[in-house]
Write an enzyme that holds these catalytic residues in place. Structure first.
Site, PDB file in Angstrom:
ATOM      1  N   GLU A  97     -16.588 -74.546  37.911  1.00  0.00           N
ATOM      2  CA  GLU A  97     -15.894 -74.903  39.139  1.00  0.00           C
ATOM      3  C   GLU A  97     -16.071 -76.386  39.437  1.00  0.00           C
ATOM      4  O   GLU A  97     -17.135 -76.960  39.201  1.00  0.00           O
ATOM      5  CB  GLU A  97     -16.400 -74.040  40.302  1.00  0.00           C
ATOM      6  N   CYS A 346     -21.981 -76.400  48.959  1.00  0.00           N
ATOM      7  CA  CYS A 346     -23.165 -76.640  48.137  1.00  0.00           C
ATOM      8  C   CYS A 346     -23.945 -75.348  47.914  1.00  0.00           C
ATOM      9  O   CYS A 346     -24.254 -74.623  48.854  1.00  0.00           O
ATOM     10  CB  CYS A 346     -24.051 -77.673  48.835  1.00  0.00           C
TER      11      CYS A 346
END
EC number: 2.1.1.192
Length: 371
Positions: A97, A346
């Site tokens: 990703e 994150c």
């Protein structure tokens, strides 16, 4: 007759591209022409390279290719964050990703370096998925190439579509050293993406020997995923700390700063998890620990993912932790959560891949035993 495997020019550093062109009897300046076409104009074929002779284009077509990773999907968050799932050369089940985070006139691209992660940080979704393999230079720089091209034809004279790159995606960059260095060199090269060394940041969990090696090869900005103020807690959260404890890590960081050609600081990343590492005593302990280092601190409120076992701290608790550090003289920022509605925040990146470590299966089995 076996097909000749073509050389993928996308991932070759400028130095290696020059070596390649000389090896096939061509002049150095041809490498400069080609690298500009690929990385500044987004060329996908040699036929597009109109200032390259037809004979050379035909020659390159026979022995070379320009092949980036395949985009499986693109999702756009309500806050404008974009996430791409990108298929690597490993096949349909080897996907990573990549995330682009817009912020005014800035656009920061979070780039992956491994299919999965070879480490096992307890609060990171990528780590829970296990590990397959390292990415190649073409697969790493290909993420930058794809992100820029997603906005339409590339214009070397237009505004920058990506202003900053952070090696903070899936994987531990220093465990894939050579390909990551090659890709970062391309990011900063004037004939490729031309990013400032201050705008390319490598984040590491603390592979200490490679930090010493890194500063001899490049002078990108360095970030440390610390997440704990002492070895006892960090051993639990970031297992590589058992091999390279905090004192050794900070010593390596100091060496890195001392050997840069200009004055800079290290960014300390600290993910705040409720009841784990976010109390006032730990804030004071962190402030004392980091006195030896020229640094700024980036606090990251934990981004939940299924079965993580951790929770995000309250805003009041986060602000209190920040104030203690600021009062101690540090520049402290709190990272704004971006892209969490598309699992692009994150710690949430997981991709889709075959786990050679069986780590993901072990966590599933462990959860079933506990339930």
């Amino acid at each position: 007759m076996t097909d000749i495997k073509k050389v993928n020019l996308l991932g070759l550093s400028p130095e290696k591209l020059i070596e390649f062109f000389e090896s096939i009897g061509e002049k150095k300046f041809r490498a400069t022409q080609v690298i500009k076409w690929i990385h500044q104009k987004g060329a996908e074929s040699f036929e597009e390279m109109t200032d390259v002779s037809k004979a050379l284009r035909a020659k390159l077509e026979q022995i070379c290719e320009i092949r980036g990773p395949e985009v499986v999907s693109q999702n756009i968050s309500t806050d404008g964050t974009r996430k791409w799932i990108i298929r690597t050369e490993g096949g349909k089940n080897d996907c990573v990703e990549t995330v682009l985070i817009p912020d005014g006139d800035r656009a920061t691209l979070c780039v992956s370096s491994q299919v999965g992660c070879s480490l096992d940080c307890s609060f990171c979704s990528t780590g829970k998925q296990g590990f397959n393999r390292n990415l190649t230079p073409a697969e790493i720089i290909g993420q930058v190439w794809i992100a820029i091209k997603s906005f339409g034809p590339m214009d070397p004279n237009g505004p920058r579509r990506v202003t900053n790159v952070v090696m903070m995606g899936m994987g531990e960059p220093l465990m894939n050293f050579e390909p990551v260095v090659d890709a970062m060199i391309l990011m900063m090269h004037d004939h490729a993406y031309g990013l400032s060394k201050r705008r390319v940041t490598l984040s590491t969990s603390g592979v200490v020997p490679k930090i010493y090696e890194l500063v001899k090869r490049t002078d990108v900005s360095l970030a440390i995923s610390l997440h704990a103020p002492n070895d006892a807690l960090r051993n639990e959260l970031v297992p590589i700390n058992k091999k390279y404890p905090i004192a050794e890590l900070l010593e390596a960081c100091q060496f890195y700063l001392e050997n840069l050609p200009d004055k800079r600081h290290i960014t300390i990343e600290y993910t705040l998890m409720s009841g784990v590492n976010d109390n006032e005593e730990q804030a004071h302990e962190l402030a004392e620990l980091l006195k030896v280092l020229e640094c700024k601190i980036n606090l990251i409120p934990f981004n939940p993912f299924p079965h993580s076992g951790y929770e995000k701290p309250s805003n009041n608790r986060t602000r209190r932790f920040q104030k203690i550090l600021a009062d101690a003289g540090y520049t402290v920022t709190v990272r704004t959560t971006r892209g969490d509605d598309i699992d692009a925040a994150c710690g949430q990146l997981v991709g889709d891949f075959h786990d050679k470590t069986r780590r993901s299966q072990k966590y599933i089995e462990l959860r079933e035993v506990k339930s």
